[in-house]
Design a protein around this motif. Structure first.
Motif, mmCIF file in Angstrom:
data_model
loop_
_atom_site.group_PDB
_atom_site.id
_atom_site.type_symbol
_atom_site.label_atom_id
_atom_site.label_comp_id
_atom_site.label_asym_id
_atom_site.label_seq_id
_atom_site.Cartn_x
_atom_site.Cartn_y
_atom_site.Cartn_z
ATOM 1 N N THR A 161 0.861 -1.220 0.190
ATOM 2 C CA THR A 161 0.104 -0.056 -0.029
ATOM 3 C C THR A 161 0.853 1.330 0.111
ATOM 4 O OG1 THR A 161 -1.761 -1.324 1.103
ATOM 5 C CG2 THR A 161 -1.805 1.119 1.273
ATOM 6 N N GLY A 162 0.654 2.093 -1.061
ATOM 7 C CA GLY A 162 1.256 3.396 -0.907
ATOM 8 C C GLY A 162 2.731 3.375 -1.600
ATOM 9 N N ALA A 163 3.217 2.110 -1.896
ATOM 10 C CA ALA A 163 4.627 2.048 -2.317
ATOM 11 C C ALA A 163 4.625 1.029 -3.644
ATOM 12 C CB ALA A 163 5.248 1.073 -1.437
ATOM 13 N N GLY A 164 5.510 0.346 -3.831
ATOM 14 C CA GLY A 164 5.501 -0.673 -4.899
ATOM 15 C C GLY A 164 5.257 -1.983 -4.815
ATOM 16 N N VAL A 165 5.991 -3.047 -5.437
ATOM 17 C CA VAL A 165 5.510 -4.291 -5.278
ATOM 18 C C VAL A 165 6.864 -5.211 -4.731
ATOM 19 C CG1 VAL A 165 4.624 -6.460 -6.520
ATOM 20 C CG2 VAL A 165 3.872 -4.143 -7.259
ATOM 21 N N ALA A 166 6.802 -5.821 -3.597
ATOM 22 C CA ALA A 166 7.692 -6.696 -3.254
ATOM 23 C C ALA A 166 7.388 -8.090 -4.039
ATOM 24 C CB ALA A 166 7.650 -6.929 -1.703
ATOM 25 N N TYR A 167 8.351 -8.559 -4.608
ATOM 26 C CA TYR A 167 7.945 -9.934 -5.499
ATOM 27 C C TYR A 167 9.485 -10.700 -5.537
ATOM 28 C CZ TYR A 167 9.856 -7.285 -9.717
ATOM 29 O OH TYR A 167 10.614 -6.508 -10.231
ATOM 30 N N ARG A 168 9.232 -11.900 -5.943
ATOM 31 C CA ARG A 168 10.326 -12.924 -6.294
ATOM 32 C C ARG A 168 9.892 -13.543 -7.535
ATOM 33 N NH1 ARG A 168 9.689 -16.999 -1.517
ATOM 34 N NH2 ARG A 168 7.668 -17.350 -2.519
ATOM 35 N N VAL A 169 11.143 -14.174 -8.573
ATOM 36 C CA VAL A 169 10.978 -14.713 -9.471
ATOM 37 C C VAL A 169 11.636 -16.146 -9.549
ATOM 38 C CG1 VAL A 169 11.412 -14.721 -12.146
ATOM 39 C CG2 VAL A 169 10.590 -12.533 -10.917
ATOM 40 N N PHE A 170 10.964 -17.183 -9.660
ATOM 41 C CA PHE A 170 11.724 -18.425 -9.477
ATOM 42 C C PHE A 170 11.832 -18.854 -11.006
ATOM 43 C CE2 PHE A 170 9.779 -18.232 -5.433
ATOM 44 C CZ PHE A 170 10.596 -18.551 -4.593
ATOM 45 N N LEU A 171 12.769 -19.790 -11.255
ATOM 46 C CA LEU A 171 13.067 -20.457 -12.697
ATOM 47 C C LEU A 171 13.034 -22.025 -12.271
ATOM 48 C CD1 LEU A 171 15.868 -18.302 -14.131
ATOM 49 C CD2 LEU A 171 13.488 -18.317 -14.762
ATOM 50 N N VAL A 172 12.122 -22.590 -13.108
ATOM 51 C CA VAL A 172 11.797 -23.979 -12.855
ATOM 52 C C VAL A 172 12.175 -24.788 -14.039
ATOM 53 C CG1 VAL A 172 10.084 -25.940 -12.487
ATOM 54 C CG2 VAL A 172 9.693 -23.385 -11.471
ATOM 55 N N ALA A 173 13.098 -25.728 -13.733
ATOM 56 C CA ALA A 173 13.492 -26.599 -15.100
ATOM 57 C C ALA A 173 13.735 -27.893 -14.506
ATOM 58 C CB ALA A 173 14.826 -26.025 -15.534
ATOM 59 N N ASP A 174 13.298 -29.000 -15.261
ATOM 60 C CA ASP A 174 13.373 -30.315 -14.757
ATOM 61 C C ASP A 174 12.965 -30.651 -13.332
ATOM 62 O OD1 ASP A 174 14.970 -31.057 -17.073
ATOM 63 O OD2 ASP A 174 16.805 -30.313 -16.305
ATOM 64 N N GLY A 175 11.693 -30.052 -13.159
ATOM 65 C CA GLY A 175 11.094 -30.093 -11.921
ATOM 66 C C GLY A 175 11.788 -29.652 -10.570
ATOM 67 N N GLU A 176 12.705 -28.615 -10.930
ATOM 68 C CA GLU A 176 13.459 -27.965 -9.777
ATOM 69 C C GLU A 176 13.300 -26.699 -9.779
ATOM 70 O OE1 GLU A 176 18.342 -27.663 -8.033
ATOM 71 O OE2 GLU A 176 17.419 -29.223 -9.456
ATOM 72 N N ALA A 177 12.864 -25.831 -8.849
ATOM 73 C CA ALA A 177 12.860 -24.618 -8.801
ATOM 74 C C ALA A 177 13.785 -23.657 -8.083
ATOM 75 C CB ALA A 177 11.343 -24.047 -7.986
ATOM 76 N N ARG A 178 14.437 -22.731 -8.834
ATOM 77 C CA ARG A 178 15.409 -21.977 -8.275
ATOM 78 C C ARG A 178 15.246 -20.524 -8.206
ATOM 79 N NH1 ARG A 178 21.216 -22.808 -10.867
ATOM 80 N NH2 ARG A 178 20.715 -24.640 -9.904
ATOM 81 N N THR A 218 13.189 -8.811 -4.961
ATOM 82 C CA THR A 218 13.444 -7.266 -4.568
ATOM 83 C C THR A 218 13.865 -6.925 -3.116
ATOM 84 O OG1 THR A 218 11.109 -6.940 -3.637
ATOM 85 C CG2 THR A 218 11.414 -6.842 -6.064
ATOM 86 N N GLY A 219 14.119 -5.981 -2.759
ATOM 87 C CA GLY A 219 14.386 -5.473 -1.398
ATOM 88 C C GLY A 219 13.259 -5.326 -0.623
ATOM 89 N N PRO A 220 13.398 -4.881 0.747
ATOM 90 C CA PRO A 220 12.294 -4.589 1.520
ATOM 91 C C PRO A 220 11.541 -3.661 0.684
ATOM 92 C CG PRO A 220 14.268 -4.831 2.771
ATOM 93 C CD PRO A 220 14.616 -4.809 1.492
ATOM 94 N N VAL A 221 10.305 -3.397 0.715
ATOM 95 C CA VAL A 221 9.303 -2.534 0.217
ATOM 96 C C VAL A 221 8.434 -1.783 1.283
ATOM 97 C CG1 VAL A 221 7.612 -1.690 -1.309
ATOM 98 C CG2 VAL A 221 9.125 -3.442 -2.007
ATOM 99 N N ARG A 222 8.708 -0.436 1.745
ATOM 100 C CA ARG A 222 7.923 -0.055 2.865
ATOM 101 C C ARG A 222 6.714 0.681 2.552
ATOM 102 N NH1 ARG A 222 11.163 4.787 5.977
ATOM 103 N NH2 ARG A 222 10.201 6.186 4.348
ATOM 104 N N ALA A 223 5.534 0.261 3.281
ATOM 105 C CA ALA A 223 4.333 0.675 2.896
ATOM 106 C C ALA A 223 3.897 2.179 3.489
ATOM 107 C CB ALA A 223 3.142 -0.102 4.019
#
Length: 549
Positions: free
Chosen positions: A450-467, A472-477
């Protein structure tokens, strides 16, 4: 009330019967034998066999080489683009591979409507005075239709890949060459054939989806003109015009009036957006030079019309014929060759470079010779090696998204942009080569703070394994709760809530389901996808779980 069983494809049958009824009615009123006779004068068995062979070859590439047979809507594309002269596989396949089923169908429709006009103008039977069919291999209609025509198509396809700017893919450069060649001989018939392509496309879509139900919904889109390989289209068109003008004057036949040629070229160029000159500024921002593009297509139509209509007379008469003097139409060809050189020169220089050899940022997934990662605001490894600034625009740009690199193949590309992944939440990237293929899936999760941006992660999945590839860094509301700042912090295992004040910082797990988290006197609760902070009777929303389409 008559009820039609659901298993009967009534709407498709209605469309098909309407088309058949129209054909029968026209056959009764007109004399189709005249059309058949005209086709047989130029075509072996009255069929554009070269067109059919060329279209069939393109379809085979999509189904077999690109694995379209098992994945019609998501073929393998990345290894079959024209990345550089140091990657021959891409140069050989780029003109005949396609990025999607829609891309393929569009070019096949263009081929089946425009190529027959070009093939008819060229003819399966020799038109040179004194020549006879089957008099030699070159005059044999079987050779001309099934060998020479497809061979020329293949050659033009290679030229469009070799002289195209950037990692192009698709048969459209050759389709434009068909149009350029046909416009030299029959400009109005070419425009009519081009318009008929819209009818063919509509009929295909009717058979594919006879009824479409749609409602308002969010969509991800980029400017339509940013998807056009304008330079490759122009190169293909000019190749076709050059071949057509040379053959027309070599035969010595009558050419269309200049006004008719001008109108045909201009109508086609405008309809097919040859005027859409644009540039990429990075960050998914594009600039369209509309006025410049319009002036260029008018100039192109003028040059082509004057070249086609020019006579065989020399530019400057020489009484004793001792001095060489070019023919008027040859002067027009020279101007067109200069235009081709101006368009091809930068592409040839660009294609002598290969992708940057620098290591990819962050964690990457390796699939044979490919590396796949996710990064934001990094220099584009394909354009950074070719830094040119002109008219306030630069070739060096930054990019964000799922990045695919293969040093051996000279590949460096943003396969999925950050905004695209934020819209979809998940996207598969298909990599491979001749005879093999694999996929890496990028998956994003996050919280809109709220009132800021988006805190998110991205995983890459290959051969059934997610990495975990990116977080992102901390996002302050924006809201301050009990004089304390609240932040959402991505971690490798989930998300934390962080509370900061003058007395220090504390962190705890993001509440999920029916759980709550209390930090420094602030109670965090979750209601469906919303997260609230409660303190002394005050309740404030601090985050919302990101949703995707």
């Amino acid at each position: 009330m008559l009820e039609i069983p659901g298993w009967i494809p009534f709407q498709r049958l209605a469309a098909l019967l309407a088309l058949l009824a129209a054909a029968v009615a026209l056959a009764v009123v007109d004399r189709p034998s005249r059309l058949s006779a005209a086709l047989r004068r130029r075509f072996l068995f009255g069929l554009p066999l070269g067109t059919l062979a060329s279209a069939g070859g393109v379809l085979v590439v999509y189904l077999v080489v690109q694995d379209g047979w098992s994945s019609w809507y998501r073929p393998v594309v990345i290894p079959f683009r024209a990345w550089s002269y140091f990657y021959p596989t891409g140069m050989l396949t780029a003109a005949f591979a396609h990025s999607s089923a829609g891309h393929l169908v569009g070019n096949l429709v263009g081929t089946l409507t425009l190529a027959p006009v070009a093939e008819y103008a060229w003819s399966h039977y020799p038109t040179r005075r004194g020549s006879t069919s089957f008099g030699s291999a070159r005059e044999n209609p079987y050779v001309r239709s099934l060998v020479v025509f497809p061979a020329v198509v293949f050659g033009v396809g290679l030229l469009t890949a070799v002289f195209a700017l950037g990692p192009v893919v698709g048969f459209s450069g050759v389709v434009f060459a068909f149009a350029g060649f046909a416009l030299v001989f029959r400009p109005l018939a070419t425009v009519l054939a081009f318009v008929s392509g819209r009818v063919v496309s509509l009929f295909y879509n009717v058979m594919l989806s006879p009824e479409v139900v749609s409602s308002a919904r969010p969509v991800f889109s980029t400017p339509w003109w940013s998807q056009i390989a304008i330079q490759g289209h122009a190169i293909g068109f000019l190749f076709g015009v050059l071949l057509g003008a040379w053959l027309s004057h070599r035969r010595g036949g009558s050419n269309p009036p200049a006004l008719r040629s001008f109108a045909g070229v201009l109508l086609f160029a405008v309809s097919e957006s040859l005027w859409a000159v644009y540039w990429y500024r990075g960050g998914e921002t594009y600039v369209l030079f509309r006025a410049v593009g319009f002036a260029l297509v008018v100039a192109l139509a003028t040059i082509v019309a004057l070249t086609v209509a020019a006579s065989d007379k020399p530019l400057r008469a020489s009484p004793d014929n001792s001095l060489f003097s070019a023919r008027r139409w040859q002067a027009g060809l020279a101007v067109l060759l200069v235009v081709v050189a101006a368009l091809s020169g930068p592409a040839m220089l660009y294609n002598t470079f290969t992708a940057s050899g620098d290591d990819l940022p962050g964690e990457s997934v390796t699939v044979r010779d490919y590396e796949v990662t996710y990064a934001e605001d990094v220099p584009n490894g394909l354009t950074a090696v070719f830094d040119v600034e002109l008219f306030g625009e630069s070739t060096t740009t930054n990019t964000s998204g799922v990045i695919v690199k293969s040093e051996r193949r000279g590949i460096w590309t943003t396969a999925v942009s950050t905004s695209r992944l934020a819209f979809d939440g998940e996207s598969a990237v298909r990599v491979g080569g001749l005879g093999w293929r694999d996929r890496v899936t990028a998956v994003r999760d996050g919280y809109v703070v709220t009132g800021a941006g988006v805190a998110y992660r991205v995983f890459l999945v290959a051969d059934g394994e997610a990495r975990l590839a990116y977080e992102t860094g901390p996002v302050r509301a924006g809201p301050v709760v009990a004089r304390r700042n609240v932040s959402v912090v991505p971690t490798p295992t989930g998300y934390d809530v962080q509370v900061s004040s003058d007395s220090g910082t504390v962190r705890g797990p993001m509440p999920t389901g029916n759980t709550t988290t209390t930090l420094d006197g602030i109670r965090f609760v979750r209601e469906n996808s919303l997260v609230f902070a409660e303190s002394r009777g005050t309740k404030v929303r601090i985050a919302r779980q990101e949703t995707y389409n």
